[in-house]
Design a protein around this motif. Sequence first.
Motif, mmCIF file in Angstrom:
data_model
loop_
_atom_site.group_PDB
_atom_site.id
_atom_site.type_symbol
_atom_site.label_atom_id
_atom_site.label_comp_id
_atom_site.label_asym_id
_atom_site.label_seq_id
_atom_site.Cartn_x
_atom_site.Cartn_y
_atom_site.Cartn_z
ATOM 1 N N PHE A 243 44.841 39.732 38.958
ATOM 2 C CA PHE A 243 45.335 38.471 38.413
ATOM 3 C C PHE A 243 46.119 38.766 37.140
ATOM 4 C CE2 PHE A 243 41.175 38.931 36.331
ATOM 5 C CZ PHE A 243 41.512 38.706 34.992
ATOM 6 N N ASN A 561 44.512 30.206 43.161
ATOM 7 C CA ASN A 561 44.713 31.630 42.913
ATOM 8 C C ASN A 561 44.300 32.405 44.154
ATOM 9 O OD1 ASN A 561 45.148 34.118 41.615
ATOM 10 N ND2 ASN A 561 42.990 34.215 41.022
ATOM 11 N N ARG A 567 52.263 33.348 43.313
ATOM 12 C CA ARG A 567 51.695 33.208 41.977
ATOM 13 C C ARG A 567 52.656 32.433 41.070
ATOM 14 N NH1 ARG A 567 50.859 38.414 40.737
ATOM 15 N NH2 ARG A 567 48.849 38.331 41.757
#
Length: 795
Positions: A243, A561, A567
């Motif tokens: 992430f 997510n 993203r």
Amino acid sequence: MKHKAIIFSSFSLLPLIFSPCFSFASSDVLLRGSSLSVEKHDSDTLSSPDKTFTCGFYGLGGNAYWFSIWFANSSDRTVIWTANRDKPANGRGSKVTLRGTGALAVTDADGSVVWEAHTTSTDACSLELLNSGNLVLRGPHRRKLWQSFHHPTDTLLPTQLLTKKNKLVSYLKGGEFHSGYFNLYFDHDNVLRLMYDGPDISSLYWPNPHFNVSTNGRTNDNSSRVAVLDETGHFQSSDRFQFNASDRGLRIKRRLTLDHDGNLRLYSLDDQSGLWIVTWQALPAQCIVHGICGRNGICVHTPEPRCTCPPGYEMQEPSDWHEGCKPKFNFTCSKPRDVEFLALPNTDYYGFNAVKNNNASFNFCRQTCLDSCSCLGFIYVESQRWCWTKSSLFNGYQVPSFPGTLHLKLPISIVASLEPIHNGSAPECSAARDQLLVDTSYGTIGKRVRWAYLYGFASAFGAVEILIFFSGWWILFRKRDVHCIVEDGYAAITSQFRRFNYDELKRATRNFKVEIGRGASGLVYKGVLADRRVVAVKRLGDVYHEEEVFWAEVRTIGKINHMNLMRTWGFCCEGKHKLLVYEYVENRSLDKHLFCGDVIEWRERFRIALGTAKGLAYLHHECLEWVIHCDVKPENILLDKTFEPKIADFGLAKLLQRDGANTQFSCVRGTKGYLAPEWALNLPITVKVDVYSYGVTVLEIVRGIRLSNWVMEKAGNEEQEAELTVFIREMKRRYQCGEDWGIEDLVDERLKGQYSRKQAGVLLEIGVTCLEEDRNKRPTMDSIVNQLLEVDDEP
């Protein structure tokens, strides 16, 4: 520093000069034989050279002190490492000493050792705190003998490795340093996980324990176990989890902390205010965390999480929800006539399924629980006829997204007395109890549940008052021209985003020069940010000029997510300018490869179908609320450099409650040819519209041509009919007549026979079932993922 400034005589200095330990002298280095005193904890400290971190004794009031490292410039002096977290030292006479033997130890007032750095060497020369926040014990020639980075507590700093040899353990609760119940660690299968490890049970809760490793976007096909947060805010793990911080970039102080509530969060420090800002978190819904309400407790999403006890139960320890709830009755093996079931909609307890049946009637499920003395209740999902009986009640939660009902087994005398019990509920529990909805469909009736209607009316009245208050608040602040952003709202809604200004994005896109895509929601431009990240900037169309529509998109994206969803790095909202900033995906959209250009090989096609299914399954089943994409098609499936699919434009989605059978849209959304029949028939819209669109897309992946062309001319131009309709009718005819599917005639001929016959058959079958006119006959996306995973390894 008083105690660290060691004055040597000329004779005592000579051995040190000729020792391999000798190096530069510094007031921020603790030399061998020196100590830090708890009495002078304000001045007896070590500092990193750049003054970011401080190390010394840290007190929380009272007489307890911990040898810790903290951020010097944060407003609350945030602690990121503690040596003696479970054994605080006395406020008088305690000290930390680098002994002559080379051992680093924290001693209490009576001289007893409460903590010691374990090393295999006795040659330690000095202790120093680095700019990274790493406390290092050095030996001869500045060799590292021990370092705090190898022994984290609840926090991981940039460049600090998390490996199979260490883990993060939360603090017990806010404001104390004792070890808590939540762990972040690498499991035996090499997957990074969060686990509740309480006094009664241990329970995994992240990634989603309902799914397997692959469905969760992870892999255990590796022998390494290592994860790291780099200095730009990018986190990467060997199990393929990764992430980015919403404010990704250099020169920002960050920490990744497993908080006392069980959620893993990435924080960035605001240098001006000294406050921390959440820039990423593992779980968007706190009630997903296991164990936060203890045994028998239920976490209610209101939307902030609240703990409550189910009817007939009360708190075990009024000051600590981790102790859970205890029954107000002695549960013996009662006769069926002495037992009643109380229905709690949208309520579940994870795990401890004594009996599980995937095709059971309600009466069968009820009778099974009645026949078992150990059964405390059962979960029944009527739409799927799923039944679970519960031998223990742990990890309870009530959220609109859960489609089942908990039927709680109670003595009939308790059920009859529920009204006076609830009228006298404790003040600290009343708010949560009002949210614990009780259904009487299968249980008590009449006077026994009048309290439910009373509290329901009170809750509704309170909700109306809150609505009026916030409506007035909104009108007031609009007049003050907060227009696109109220600071508090921004912080809450966009915790996973960075807010860009318009000039910044104008420079990044060179005045919106390079257009790389366009659609119903707006134009997309390629850009390069100041930190050299390549991005795609979507300039939203007129439909988003309404603030409510724009914020709906931002809220949707902020909760999402997944590796198979594009993203999002941020947004811009300045007057009429509304833009979203996405990652740049190198290989463009699927349609560019599928219908023209180079031929996509079969293996890539199957991976695209599987990855797209995973992304949609996440939207449909893992989010707190259902998210409907509404426009699944090849143009909205982007491919990265390895041809991993990433679904785009899910910001057009519709968020709704999972029981939202009456969901309506103000206008048709989507693309002709991919639209489910519900749109034309004006039926309520559910996630099954995405399943239909996915079916069309999958068949196009197999065929390599447009099946979604709205019409095709038949012979003589006498009639026009949808090409997809013709194709599906022929497929169903073959199936019903028991004929062979004729896969060779259906798979893209450009592949020249280089494909998996079994995988192609599964994709064709999925495509046909997804296109059922009756939406109830269409499969769910998670079941599709499981079907595809079963043939993933087929040659």
